[in-house]
Design a protein around this motif. Structure first.
Motif, mmCIF file in Angstrom:
data_model
loop_
_atom_site.group_PDB
_atom_site.id
_atom_site.type_symbol
_atom_site.label_atom_id
_atom_site.label_comp_id
_atom_site.label_asym_id
_atom_site.label_seq_id
_atom_site.Cartn_x
_atom_site.Cartn_y
_atom_site.Cartn_z
ATOM 1 N N THR A 1 0.854 -1.184 0.000
ATOM 2 C CA THR A 1 0.000 0.000 0.000
ATOM 3 C C THR A 1 0.885 1.227 0.000
ATOM 4 O O THR A 1 2.028 1.164 0.471
ATOM 5 N N ALA A 2 0.347 2.353 -0.520
ATOM 6 C CA ALA A 2 1.210 3.487 -0.871
ATOM 7 C C ALA A 2 2.400 2.878 -1.625
ATOM 8 O O ALA A 2 2.182 2.049 -2.508
ATOM 9 N N SER A 3 3.658 3.196 -1.284
ATOM 10 C CA SER A 3 4.759 2.420 -1.875
ATOM 11 C C SER A 3 5.507 1.684 -0.775
ATOM 12 O O SER A 3 6.738 1.640 -0.746
ATOM 13 N N ILE A 4 4.749 1.090 0.138
ATOM 14 C CA ILE A 4 5.352 0.220 1.159
ATOM 15 C C ILE A 4 5.099 -1.218 0.698
ATOM 16 O O ILE A 4 3.971 -1.704 0.709
ATOM 17 N N PHE A 5 6.190 -1.852 0.241
ATOM 18 C CA PHE A 5 6.100 -3.195 -0.341
ATOM 19 C C PHE A 5 6.468 -4.243 0.716
ATOM 20 O O PHE A 5 7.130 -3.932 1.718
ATOM 21 N N ALA B 1 11.295 4.523 -1.577
ATOM 22 C CA ALA B 1 10.976 3.097 -1.707
ATOM 23 C C ALA B 1 11.378 2.661 -3.103
ATOM 24 O O ALA B 1 11.453 3.483 -4.016
ATOM 25 N N LYS B 2 11.630 1.352 -3.231
ATOM 26 C CA LYS B 2 12.004 0.826 -4.537
ATOM 27 C C LYS B 2 11.009 -0.261 -4.899
ATOM 28 O O LYS B 2 10.752 -1.160 -4.087
ATOM 29 N N HIS B 3 10.454 -0.170 -6.122
ATOM 30 C CA HIS B 3 9.533 -1.229 -6.542
ATOM 31 C C HIS B 3 10.312 -2.539 -6.617
ATOM 32 O O HIS B 3 11.377 -2.596 -7.243
ATOM 33 N N PRO B 4 9.838 -3.614 -5.975
ATOM 34 C CA PRO B 4 10.640 -4.847 -5.876
ATOM 35 C C PRO B 4 10.977 -5.486 -7.215
ATOM 36 O O PRO B 4 12.008 -6.133 -7.335
ATOM 37 N N GLN C 1 11.973 0.649 -9.815
ATOM 38 C CA GLN C 1 11.588 2.066 -9.912
ATOM 39 C C GLN C 1 11.595 2.729 -8.524
ATOM 40 O O GLN C 1 11.046 2.177 -7.572
ATOM 41 N N LEU C 2 12.196 3.920 -8.455
ATOM 42 C CA LEU C 2 12.229 4.629 -7.172
ATOM 43 C C LEU C 2 10.940 5.413 -6.980
ATOM 44 O O LEU C 2 10.377 5.961 -7.932
ATOM 45 N N ARG C 3 10.509 5.467 -5.742
ATOM 46 C CA ARG C 3 9.289 6.195 -5.394
ATOM 47 C C ARG C 3 9.500 6.924 -4.076
ATOM 48 O O ARG C 3 10.411 6.580 -3.327
#
Ligand SMILES: O=C(O)[C@H](O)[C@@H](O)[C@H](O)[C@H](O)COP(=O)(O)O
Length: 247
Positions: free
Chosen positions: A153-157, A173-176, A180-182
């Motif tokens: 949720t949000a960009s907490i993976f 955060a980084k998309h796993p 992609q950086l967020r």
């Protein structure tokens, strides 16, 4: 001893468009109940919000006093605002370009900065503009969230659960998968919101939603399960498909 967490309020509608309409009406009602002052709204990306922004532009232009709304993002991707991946860019083209929003009250993540600097600058903006609780955390009036099929949720993976307890306001955060950086709000800030509303639709989310909302032990591994605002005002707006296995 910790206070028991109140149950989330569950709202189930036929499909995505009905979920979007229900949220739009919820917003109108919230503005009616709090008839004065600003309303600080954290927006999210995702498919149902897209329907919502379009609907608001088409049918709610006159039903909402846009001058009361202050817009922020729960997360955004570190891309230029005109990139199709930009959550801000999407709201701009679907909503802001069509209704009487106050330009100075729109606060996107400054994605032109390097990621860490953007997170710090965004945290400073939020801290400066929002009221704070007794722990010094900013209070959003509405924090609108989605949930990905992986439970983020949000960009907490799921591979960065530490962001749920991070003591900063924003973090990188980084998309796993894509890398992609967020920039994302952290868990404590989301949980300090006066109200959190999840918009979740589609059969691809059925199992995850059930694991989380039926309080199963597996559910705990997903970030969305840890969003439990201290205000107790947690809402899940879902379509029938997403809610199918909720008991
Ligand atoms: O920018 C993002 O990626 C989001 O803010 C993200 O957390 C989103 O809300 C979920 O991935 C759900 O997206 P869908 O509604 O499209 O499934």
């Amino acid at each position: 001893m910790d206070k028991p967490t109140p149950r989330p309020h569950l709202h189930v509608y036929d499909d995505g468009p009905a979920v979007a309409r229900a949220f739009a009406d919820h917003l109108v009602e919230k503005l009616r109940q709090q008839p004065e002052g600003p309303l600080f709204w954290a927006l999210s990306g995702g498919s149902t919000p897209k329907l919502l922004f379009k609907l608001l532009a088409e049918e709610y232009g006159e039903k909402i006093d846009w001058s009361r709304l202050h817009f922020f993002w729960g997360d955004d991707r570190m891309v230029p605002y005109n990139d199709p991946e930009s959550n801000y860019g999407e709201v701009k083209s679907l909503l802001f370009d069509h209704v009487a929003v106050v330009e100075d009250q729109i606060h996107p993540v400054p994605t032109d900065l390097p990621a860490e600097e953007a997170a710090e600058a965004y945290a400073a903006t939020i801290t400066e503009l929002l009221p704070q609780n007794s722990d010094g955390l900013p209070i959003f009036d509405i924090n609108m969230l989605g949930m990905g099929g992986d439970g983020h949720t949000a960009s907490i993976f799921p591979d960065s659960m530490e962001l749920l307890t991070d003591d900063r306001v924003c973090a990188v955060a980084k998309h796993p998968e894509s890398g992609q950086l967020r920039v994302t709000l952290t868990g404590p800030v989301i949980n300090a919101s006066d109200e959190v509303v999840f918009l979740v639709t589609g059969g691809s989310k059925t199992e995850r939603v059930a694991q989380i909302l039926n309080d199963t032990p597996e559910g705990e591994q997903f970030p969305a399960a840890h969003i439990r605002p201290t205000s107790g005002n947690l809402h899940w707006f879902m379509d029938r498909d997403a809610a199918k296995e909720v008991k």
